[in-house]
Write a protein that holds these residues in place. Structure first.
Motif, short mmCIF file in Angstrom:
data_model
loop_
_atom_site.label_atom_id
_atom_site.label_comp_id
_atom_site.label_asym_id
_atom_site.label_seq_id
_atom_site.Cartn_x
_atom_site.Cartn_y
_atom_site.Cartn_z
N ALA A 40 10.30 -31.22 -43.73
CA ALA A 40 9.60 -29.95 -44.21
C ALA A 40 9.35 -28.95 -43.41
N LEU A 41 9.23 -27.81 -43.79
CA LEU A 41 9.17 -26.72 -42.98
C LEU A 41 8.04 -25.62 -43.69
N ILE A 42 6.72 -25.43 -43.35
CA ILE A 42 5.73 -24.94 -44.00
C ILE A 42 5.23 -23.75 -43.16
N SER A 93 5.69 -13.42 -35.23
CA SER A 93 4.55 -12.99 -35.93
C SER A 93 3.44 -14.10 -35.49
N ASP A 94 2.13 -13.95 -35.88
CA ASP A 94 1.05 -14.70 -35.68
C ASP A 94 0.83 -15.81 -36.38
N SER A 95 1.75 -16.26 -37.19
CA SER A 95 1.55 -17.25 -38.14
C SER A 95 1.74 -18.55 -37.41
N ILE A 96 1.46 -19.79 -38.20
CA ILE A 96 1.49 -21.24 -37.69
C ILE A 96 2.49 -21.64 -38.68
N THR A 97 3.47 -22.68 -37.98
CA THR A 97 4.39 -23.38 -38.72
C THR A 97 4.26 -24.82 -38.51
N ILE A 98 4.30 -25.72 -39.75
CA ILE A 98 4.28 -26.99 -39.68
C ILE A 98 5.61 -27.74 -39.82
N VAL A 99 6.05 -28.61 -39.05
CA VAL A 99 7.47 -29.09 -39.13
C VAL A 99 7.26 -30.70 -39.47
N VAL A 100 7.94 -31.17 -40.39
CA VAL A 100 7.96 -32.72 -40.42
C VAL A 100 9.55 -33.07 -40.15
N SER A 101 9.70 -33.97 -39.07
CA SER A 101 11.24 -34.28 -38.77
C SER A 101 11.72 -35.25 -39.85
N GLU A 102 13.07 -34.74 -40.18
CA GLU A 102 13.68 -35.61 -41.17
C GLU A 102 14.18 -36.88 -40.69
N HIS A 118 14.38 -27.55 -51.59
CA HIS A 118 13.96 -28.52 -50.66
C HIS A 118 14.60 -27.77 -49.13
N ASP A 119 15.66 -27.05 -49.33
CA ASP A 119 16.29 -26.48 -48.29
C ASP A 119 15.71 -25.17 -47.86
N GLY A 120 15.41 -24.95 -46.46
CA GLY A 120 14.46 -23.83 -46.05
C GLY A 120 13.01 -24.07 -45.89
N ALA A 121 12.37 -22.84 -45.70
CA ALA A 121 10.94 -22.88 -45.42
C ALA A 121 10.14 -22.49 -46.72
N ILE A 122 8.85 -22.92 -46.85
CA ILE A 122 7.88 -22.18 -47.90
C ILE A 122 7.11 -21.40 -47.07
#
Length: 296
Positions: A146-148, A230-239, A186-190
């Motif tokens: 996942a990529l949020i 950017s000043d965002s944060i991104t949450i990553v879940v390893s597949e 499912h592919d890419g980021a939200i």
């Protein structure tokens, strides 16, 4: 005697320090700061090798000027203007990132340490925070990648347009369905803006930071890439490992647990522009992934 006095006066004039005004000091400080920021940014990109190459060329041209090598000096003069234009064209992405990063800095609060002003409202609700955290760790259990991206002050419209518009309220069930294997989204980021998922399957810029681990997969490089512009944060879940990571300000933190994720999202909720958060960065239980091996 007169000749000696003239000689002493000439030497004194040569050794005399120029008159320095307050304006000169301010100008020197501004130029030094801008040059330092440029070097600090360039060192982490592929432009650093180019800068070192330019340094070598400057050394050779200096030697040519010292020994009056007219041919080399003529070639250097003719290629200077073309070379500057070529550098601007080739490294346009790096220059753009540097200017964007410079524009995000809050110089007034960093210099004078002015207290920040709370605007009395949150970027997103506690329900949104809890739903994101719940979905992230449910996906981590079953190793669903996942990529949020959670937006802050810098709007991510250019990346929103690369995906499919959703504009939906956030729920853990929806997040799980989006990132489920073999589903259309499912592919890419939200991208999350306030309490809404604005877009899915978004394409993010990949980081070209030369200092990050070569073992980082595309998902983690994308998380780092968007955090650099950017000043965002991104949450990553390893597949592959199910490990949760957070990317912020060009740094990737790994081995994040539920409480650390909620704490980070809580600190991100408040609409407070606080430059001191960089100095008092939340202590995550994970550590920087720059030297850590990971999977996609």
């Amino acid at each position: 005697m007169g000749n000696l006095e003239n000689l002493i006066m000439r030497v004194g004039n040569l050794l005399a320090l120029p008159k320095v005004t307050v304006t000169d000091v301010i100008e020197i400080l501004i130029i030094s700061f801008l040059l330092y920021q440029v070097l600090l940014f360039v060192k982490k990109t592929r432009a650093w090798n180019l800068l070192k190459g330019i340094g070598v060329v400057v050394v050779f041209i200096s030697i040519a000027a010292l020994f009056k090598m007219e041919t080399i000096l003529w070639l250097g003069e003719k290629t200077l203007n073309v070379g500057i234009i070529a550098i601007v064209v080739v490294f346009q992405p790096e220059l753009r990132q540097a200017l964007e990063r410079l524009g995000r800095k809050n110089f007034i609060t960093s210099i004078f340490n002015i207290d920040t002003i709370k605007l009395g409202e949150k970027r997103f609700s506690d329900k949104t925070k809890n739903e994101i955290a719940k979905a992230v760790f449910e996906m981590a259990k079953v190793k669903t990648g996942a990529l949020i991206v959670v937006e802050k002050d810098t709007q991510l419209d250019e990346f929103v347009r690369t995906g499919i518009e959703i504009d939906s309220a956030i729920s853990s069930q929806l997040l799980l369905n989006i990132f489920e294997h073999n589903t259309p989204l499912h592919d890419g980021a939200i991208i999350v803006r306030e309490d809404r998922i604005v877009s899915a399957t978004c394409y993010l810029p990949l980081s070209d930071n030369l200092e990050i681990s070569k073992s980082l997969g595309t998902r983690h490089r994308a998380a780092l890439g968007v955090s650099e512009v950017s000043d965002s944060i991104t949450i990553v879940v390893s597949e592959e490992t199910g490990m949760v990571s957070i990317a912020e300000d060009g740094i990737l933190y790994g081995k994040i647990d539920m409480e650390s994720l909620k704490a980070k999202l809580s600190s991100f909720q408040s609409r407070v522009v606080d430059e001191n958060r960089r100095k008092k960065r939340m202590i995550l239980k994970g550590r920087s992934w720059n030297a850590e091996k990971t999977d996609k």
